[in-house]
Design a protein around this motif. Structure first.
Motif, PDB file in Angstrom:
ATOM      1  N   THR A  88       0.837  -1.190   0.000  1.00 25.24           N
ATOM      2  CA  THR A  88       0.000   0.000   0.000  1.00 25.24           C
ATOM      3  C   THR A  88       0.877   1.247   0.000  1.00 25.24           C
ATOM      4  O   THR A  88       1.785   1.372   0.820  1.00 25.24           O
ATOM      5  CB  THR A  88      -0.894   0.007   1.253  1.00 25.24           C
ATOM      6  OG1 THR A  88      -1.687  -1.180   1.245  1.00 25.24           O
ATOM      7  CG2 THR A  88      -1.789   1.221   1.279  1.00 25.24           C
ATOM      8  N   PRO A  89       0.644   2.217  -0.904  1.00 24.63           N
ATOM      9  CA  PRO A  89       1.428   3.458  -0.905  1.00 24.63           C
ATOM     10  C   PRO A  89       1.304   4.163   0.439  1.00 24.63           C
ATOM     11  O   PRO A  89       0.263   4.080   1.111  1.00 24.63           O
ATOM     12  CB  PRO A  89       0.784   4.275  -2.039  1.00 24.63           C
ATOM     13  CG  PRO A  89       0.089   3.274  -2.901  1.00 24.63           C
ATOM     14  CD  PRO A  89      -0.361   2.177  -1.978  1.00 24.63           C
ATOM     15  N   ARG A 105      -5.802  -3.363  -4.151  1.00 28.50           N
ATOM     16  CA  ARG A 105      -4.657  -2.458  -4.099  1.00 28.50           C
ATOM     17  C   ARG A 105      -5.069  -1.041  -4.449  1.00 28.50           C
ATOM     18  O   ARG A 105      -6.079  -0.830  -5.145  1.00 28.50           O
ATOM     19  CB  ARG A 105      -3.587  -2.917  -5.084  1.00 28.50           C
ATOM     20  CG  ARG A 105      -4.002  -2.719  -6.532  1.00 28.50           C
ATOM     21  CD  ARG A 105      -2.997  -3.294  -7.484  1.00 28.50           C
ATOM     22  NE  ARG A 105      -3.018  -4.741  -7.404  1.00 28.50           N
ATOM     23  CZ  ARG A 105      -2.009  -5.516  -7.787  1.00 28.50           C
ATOM     24  NH1 ARG A 105      -0.923  -4.986  -8.274  1.00 28.50           N
ATOM     25  NH2 ARG A 105      -2.102  -6.818  -7.690  1.00 28.50           N
ATOM     26  N   PHE A 106      -4.306  -0.093  -3.972  1.00 25.30           N
ATOM     27  CA  PHE A 106      -4.442   1.287  -4.404  1.00 25.30           C
ATOM     28  C   PHE A 106      -3.581   1.485  -5.646  1.00 25.30           C
ATOM     29  O   PHE A 106      -2.379   1.248  -5.619  1.00 25.30           O
ATOM     30  CB  PHE A 106      -3.991   2.259  -3.304  1.00 25.30           C
ATOM     31  CG  PHE A 106      -5.012   2.463  -2.223  1.00 25.30           C
ATOM     32  CD1 PHE A 106      -6.008   3.420  -2.367  1.00 25.30           C
ATOM     33  CD2 PHE A 106      -4.974   1.704  -1.060  1.00 25.30           C
ATOM     34  CE1 PHE A 106      -6.943   3.614  -1.372  1.00 25.30           C
ATOM     35  CE2 PHE A 106      -5.909   1.894  -0.064  1.00 25.30           C
ATOM     36  CZ  PHE A 106      -6.905   2.852  -0.222  1.00 25.30           C
ATOM     37  N   HIS A 107      -4.223   1.912  -6.718  1.00 18.42           N
ATOM     38  CA  HIS A 107      -3.503   2.168  -7.961  1.00 18.42           C
ATOM     39  C   HIS A 107      -3.195   3.664  -8.058  1.00 18.42           C
ATOM     40  O   HIS A 107      -4.099   4.497  -7.933  1.00 18.42           O
ATOM     41  CB  HIS A 107      -4.341   1.756  -9.170  1.00 18.42           C
ATOM     42  CG  HIS A 107      -4.656   0.292  -9.209  1.00 18.42           C
ATOM     43  ND1 HIS A 107      -3.766  -0.634  -9.681  1.00 18.42           N
ATOM     44  CD2 HIS A 107      -5.764  -0.402  -8.827  1.00 18.42           C
ATOM     45  CE1 HIS A 107      -4.311  -1.847  -9.602  1.00 18.42           C
ATOM     46  NE2 HIS A 107      -5.518  -1.730  -9.089  1.00 18.42           N
ATOM     47  N   THR A 289      -6.455   5.065  -6.208  1.00 16.08           N
ATOM     48  CA  THR A 289      -7.813   4.521  -6.137  1.00 16.08           C
ATOM     49  C   THR A 289      -7.783   3.016  -5.912  1.00 16.08           C
ATOM     50  O   THR A 289      -7.019   2.299  -6.569  1.00 16.08           O
ATOM     51  CB  THR A 289      -8.594   4.825  -7.431  1.00 16.08           C
ATOM     52  OG1 THR A 289      -8.708   6.246  -7.586  1.00 16.08           O
ATOM     53  CG2 THR A 289      -9.992   4.221  -7.378  1.00 16.08           C
ATOM     54  N   LEU A 290      -8.618   2.562  -4.975  1.00 15.04           N
ATOM     55  CA  LEU A 290      -8.827   1.140  -4.701  1.00 15.04           C
ATOM     56  C   LEU A 290     -10.277   0.802  -5.028  1.00 15.04           C
ATOM     57  O   LEU A 290     -11.193   1.514  -4.615  1.00 15.04           O
ATOM     58  CB  LEU A 290      -8.514   0.836  -3.241  1.00 15.04           C
ATOM     59  CG  LEU A 290      -8.776  -0.588  -2.734  1.00 15.04           C
ATOM     60  CD1 LEU A 290      -7.739  -0.978  -1.677  1.00 15.04           C
ATOM     61  CD2 LEU A 290     -10.186  -0.741  -2.129  1.00 15.04           C
ATOM     62  N   VAL A 419      -7.811   8.382  -2.758  1.00 14.60           N
ATOM     63  CA  VAL A 419      -7.022   9.239  -1.887  1.00 14.60           C
ATOM     64  C   VAL A 419      -6.292  10.261  -2.750  1.00 14.60           C
ATOM     65  O   VAL A 419      -5.491   9.890  -3.616  1.00 14.60           O
ATOM     66  CB  VAL A 419      -6.020   8.428  -1.047  1.00 14.60           C
ATOM     67  CG1 VAL A 419      -5.186   9.357  -0.162  1.00 14.60           C
ATOM     68  CG2 VAL A 419      -6.751   7.387  -0.197  1.00 14.60           C
ATOM     69  N   GLY A 420      -6.582  11.518  -2.520  1.00  9.49           N
ATOM     70  CA  GLY A 420      -5.973  12.607  -3.278  1.00  9.49           C
ATOM     71  C   GLY A 420      -6.681  13.902  -2.943  1.00  9.49           C
ATOM     72  O   GLY A 420      -7.911  13.961  -2.918  1.00  9.49           O
TER      73      GLY A 420
END
Length: 467
Positions: A88-89, A105-107, A289-290, A419-420
């Protein structure tokens, strides 16, 4: 003679009620639900036995086994195709539990477009379908044979005539009013279209475990997810619920592969084959994004845990919009704790009902929430159907998930957790506009309601395991 026959029938009904109560105790997913069903089946089998046949079944092993196997296979395929790390970032570490739980996963680098109403959403989706060159994967809970449904039908048929592979899933119960000629026209035009059910053999007694997901993927590069189904009411064209308030999301980037994967799992269960799976393009966006696909076939109650994790992550702000506010104990406790942390917790709910029992239960939970320090608002212009969560200044979720037991435990759902800061700012602006058209709920709403209405609220809450 007649009295003897009636006596035998009553005895058989009671015996069937006891057997069904034993089944409920062994198989119902929550203790509260098991107790409610068992009590009703033993004491009032004449009233509860038939509803239990439709709502009480909780096992569908064939789907569960294949779902888990296919998810593992599709995850391995995605790992190979995307060649990205599973870690995960760091900007998303607050939500690592969600990624681990869902094996998702978060891409990074996603390009997102917030679609803030039905007209914008369907203009974007129909335009994307019209530009398809290879394949269209589409899944909705409800498709209506009305003006919007026929517009969609014509676009799909035109693409099929152009040689595009078109795969469509609709929920067999959610779209119960869809006439057979609508489906037959698509099939005759080259569109592969099927109803979703958790059992391949038709079972008219199975109403639970509906596929509530809304997915559209075009050529593997553009994905759509959110709260809107296909029908004129979602464009605000059907009083008394109009104008209809809803939200959808357009995604470009590697996260589209996970939308494809979710669709492929359901498509494989229904058809025994895989749909076309295309590698998504890398986008130039700034959001991680997940894709959260949850459902009753998961080993954990993933949808409820998804919300609990989001709530626990909030440190400054937690804004939620939901048409149905029937939280379970875990979610309600998490909301209370967020208030104690000093988080600005707000929940936006409708002021008009589309389902009266859920609306009544929502009113009682809203009263409990207000007493706990949670700020609850009722949206005034029309019916609120959007399912959005905003956490602090950097996280937003858009999807099909409601805050009720059906989404938590009975329905297959999907959403995009992003997330952003830029995207979160767009969601904040949208929600501020929504809250500006709402009035805040106070304790007086419940306390000044007529006694019979308050009684109805409490009765409705008794059925929240199936609401």
């Amino acid at each position: 003679m007649l009295s003897s026959v009636i006596g035998v029938i009553l005895l058989l009904v009671h015996a069937a009620g006891v057997l069904a109560a034993m089944h409920a105790v062994m198989n119902t997913r929550t203790p509260q639900g098991a107790f409610a069903w068992a009590l009703g089946l033993v004491l009032l089998p004449y009233i509860t036995l038939v509803p239990y046949l439709y709502l009480g079944r909780s096992r569908f092993h064939g789907y569960v086994d294949l779902h888990r196997l296919r998810r593992e296979q599709m995850q391995a395929m995605a790992n190979t195709t995307l060649q990205s790390a599973l870690s995960t970032p760091w900007v998303c570490e607050r939500y690592e539990e969600i990624a681990t739980m869902l094996r998702a996963r978060f891409h990074p680098g996603q390009r997102l477009r917030l679609l803030v109403n039905g007209e914008t959403t369907f203009n974007a989706m129909l335009s994307a379908i019209g530009e398809a060159r290879h394949c269209v994967l589409m899944q909705f809970f409800i498709i209506h044979d009305d003006a919007l449904g026929r517009r969609l039908q014509q676009v799909l048929l035109e693409r099929a005539r152009a040689g595009v592979e078109v795969c469509v899933l609709y929920d067999g119960i959610g779209s119960h009013a869809l006439p057979s000629h609508y489906v037959d026209t698509l099939r005759e035009g080259g569109v592969a279209i099927h109803p979703f059910a958790t059992q391949r053999r038709s079972n008219r007694f199975q109403l639970n475990f509906r596929n509530h997901r809304k997915i559209l993927v075009v050529d593997g590069t553009r994905g759509f997810v959110g709260g809107l189904n296909v029908g004129d009411e979602y464009l605000g064209l059907k009083p008394p619920l109009s104008p209809w308030r809803d939200t959808h999301l357009q995604i470009e980037g590697p996260a589209v592969a996970d939308l494809q994967r979710s669709f492929a799992e359901d498509w494989h269960w229904v058809t025994g084959a895989l749909p076309p799976l295309l590698r998504p393009e890398h986008a130039a966006g700034h959001t991680h994004t997940l894709i959260a696909a949850t459902g009753p076939a998961d080993r954990q109650e993933t949808c409820s845990l998804f919300f609990v994790t989001l709530i626990h992550a909030a440190r400054r702000r937690l804004w939620i919009t939901t048409p149905y506010f029937v939280p379970d104990q875990a979610v309600m406790s998490a909301l209370r704790l967020a208030v104690f942390r000093g988080v600005d917790v707000r929940v936006l709910i409708p002021s008009r009902p589309d389902h009266h029992a859920v609306f009544l239960a929502t009113g009682l939970y809203a009263h409990d929430a207000v007493r706990a320090g949670i700020r609850v608002y009722r949206y005034q212009p029309g019916f609120l159907h959007e399912k959005v969560v905003l956490v602090d200044d950097d996280t937003a979720s858009v999807g099909s998930m409601n805050l009720d037991n059906r989404s938590f435990r009975l329905n297959f759902e999907i959403g995009a957790l992003s997330v952003g800061t830029e995207f979160a700012a767009e969601v904040e602006a949208m929600l501020r506009e929504d809250f500006s058209h709402a009035h805040e709920v106070t304790e007086a709403e419940y306390l000044k309601a007529p006694y019979l209405r308050r009684l109805a609220m409490h009765v409705a809450r008794l059925f929240d395991p199936v609401l």
